[in-house]
Design a protein around this motif. Sequence first.
Motif, short mmCIF file in Angstrom:
data_model
loop_
_atom_site.label_atom_id
_atom_site.label_comp_id
_atom_site.label_asym_id
_atom_site.label_seq_id
_atom_site.Cartn_x
_atom_site.Cartn_y
_atom_site.Cartn_z
N HIS A 1 19.53 -7.62 -35.59
CA HIS A 1 20.16 -7.36 -34.28
C HIS A 1 21.56 -6.77 -34.45
O HIS A 1 21.98 -5.88 -33.71
CB HIS A 1 20.21 -8.65 -33.46
CG HIS A 1 20.84 -8.47 -32.11
ND1 HIS A 1 22.18 -8.69 -31.89
CD2 HIS A 1 20.30 -8.08 -30.92
CE1 HIS A 1 22.46 -8.46 -30.62
NE2 HIS A 1 21.33 -8.08 -30.01
N ASP A 2 22.29 -7.28 -35.46
CA ASP A 2 23.66 -6.81 -35.71
C ASP A 2 23.71 -5.51 -36.51
O ASP A 2 24.79 -5.02 -36.84
CB ASP A 2 24.44 -7.89 -36.49
CG ASP A 2 24.66 -9.15 -35.67
OD1 ASP A 2 24.51 -9.11 -34.43
OD2 ASP A 2 24.99 -10.19 -36.29
N THR B 1 22.96 -5.02 -39.56
CA THR B 1 23.33 -5.20 -40.96
C THR B 1 22.18 -4.78 -41.86
O THR B 1 22.38 -4.25 -42.95
CB THR B 1 23.71 -6.66 -41.23
OG1 THR B 1 24.83 -7.01 -40.41
CG2 THR B 1 24.08 -6.89 -42.69
N ASN C 1 24.16 -12.79 -46.20
CA ASN C 1 25.36 -11.97 -46.03
C ASN C 1 25.89 -11.48 -47.38
O ASN C 1 26.28 -10.33 -47.53
CB ASN C 1 26.44 -12.77 -45.30
CG ASN C 1 26.05 -13.09 -43.88
OD1 ASN C 1 26.04 -12.23 -43.01
ND2 ASN C 1 25.71 -14.35 -43.63
N GLU D 1 14.21 -17.33 -40.69
CA GLU D 1 13.90 -16.17 -39.85
C GLU D 1 14.91 -15.93 -38.73
O GLU D 1 15.22 -14.77 -38.42
CB GLU D 1 12.47 -16.25 -39.33
CG GLU D 1 11.45 -15.97 -40.45
CD GLU D 1 10.01 -15.93 -39.96
OE1 GLU D 1 9.74 -16.38 -38.82
OE2 GLU D 1 9.16 -15.45 -40.73
N PRO D 2 15.49 -16.97 -38.09
CA PRO D 2 16.52 -16.68 -37.08
C PRO D 2 17.73 -15.93 -37.64
O PRO D 2 18.27 -15.03 -36.98
CB PRO D 2 16.92 -18.08 -36.58
CG PRO D 2 15.69 -18.91 -36.81
CD PRO D 2 15.13 -18.41 -38.10
N THR D 3 18.16 -16.26 -38.85
CA THR D 3 19.28 -15.55 -39.48
C THR D 3 18.88 -14.11 -39.80
O THR D 3 19.67 -13.18 -39.61
CB THR D 3 19.72 -16.28 -40.76
OG1 THR D 3 20.16 -17.60 -40.42
CG2 THR D 3 20.86 -15.54 -41.45
N GLN D 4 17.66 -13.92 -40.28
CA GLN D 4 17.18 -12.57 -40.55
C GLN D 4 17.18 -11.73 -39.28
O GLN D 4 17.63 -10.58 -39.28
CB GLN D 4 15.76 -12.64 -41.13
CG GLN D 4 15.70 -13.28 -42.51
CD GLN D 4 14.31 -13.71 -42.92
OE1 GLN D 4 14.15 -14.74 -43.58
NE2 GLN D 4 13.28 -12.98 -42.53
N GLU D 5 16.70 -12.32 -38.20
CA GLU D 5 16.64 -11.61 -36.92
C GLU D 5 18.03 -11.25 -36.41
O GLU D 5 18.25 -10.17 -35.85
CB GLU D 5 15.88 -12.45 -35.90
CG GLU D 5 14.40 -12.57 -36.21
CD GLU D 5 13.71 -13.70 -35.47
OE1 GLU D 5 14.36 -14.33 -34.60
OE2 GLU D 5 12.53 -13.97 -35.77
N LYS D 6 19.00 -12.15 -36.62
CA LYS D 6 20.37 -11.88 -36.19
C LYS D 6 20.97 -10.72 -36.98
O LYS D 6 21.64 -9.84 -36.40
CB LYS D 6 21.25 -13.11 -36.36
CG LYS D 6 22.69 -12.92 -35.84
CD LYS D 6 23.51 -14.17 -35.98
CE LYS D 6 24.88 -13.99 -35.30
NZ LYS D 6 25.62 -12.82 -35.82
N LEU D 7 20.73 -10.67 -38.28
CA LEU D 7 21.25 -9.58 -39.09
C LEU D 7 20.61 -8.25 -38.72
O LEU D 7 21.25 -7.19 -38.81
CB LEU D 7 21.04 -9.88 -40.57
CG LEU D 7 21.93 -10.99 -41.14
CD1 LEU D 7 21.50 -11.39 -42.54
CD2 LEU D 7 23.40 -10.57 -41.15
#
Length: 221
Positions: A183-184, A186, A150, A175-181
Amino acid sequence: MHIHTHTHSIYQQKISMAFKNINNASNLNPEEYYDNMASEYNDVVVKKWGYQMPQEVTKCLLDNNLSTNFEILDLGCGNGLVGVEMHKSGYVNITGVDISEKMMNMARKTGSYKKVLKSDLSKKLQFDANSYDLLVCVGTTTYLDPAVLNDWCKVVKTGGYLVFTHKTAVWKIWEPTQEKLVHDKTMEQVYLSDDLPYLPGFSEEAKQHERARIYIYKVLV
């Protein structure tokens, strides 16, 4: 002569102890760890263990047409291996950041960086928002929480890029955090490398099973 040999033996034991836990270094103090390894790092990690991520990352930058005119932030620059490879390929506007003073001094001596600054990368970056076109972080995410992404996205200009590497053990953490960003909205992924050898000379197990991935993301906000 006996005293000299004994002293050399103690020195080699110290170096061996410093390097033997490299794949568990996330459990250690990075500043102390890399200060201890600085003088022998290239001989052991690069020459003996076959570390090639700086070359691989630089090739990816060129293959993906990331401009050599970019203002670049090299997080975890260490002794300057990434900066040296990028500088060879025409990237000259590079600021290095690291926590190990001994490694930083070596990076400065390469002549590949405009400046090298000391910082704890687990904390908020000391740079203004929208300061850089490109942020690279090679061989360092082992020591960091993926929440730092972030902050990275804020430091990089909208339309700029994040380029970083993870070894096998880090994939499932980041990788889950990367995928969320993604998806959002960002950031968006523009490149993912094949699984590459990481430290093939470290051990037979590392040669067979440990790999690294290179990721390139475009910052959208």
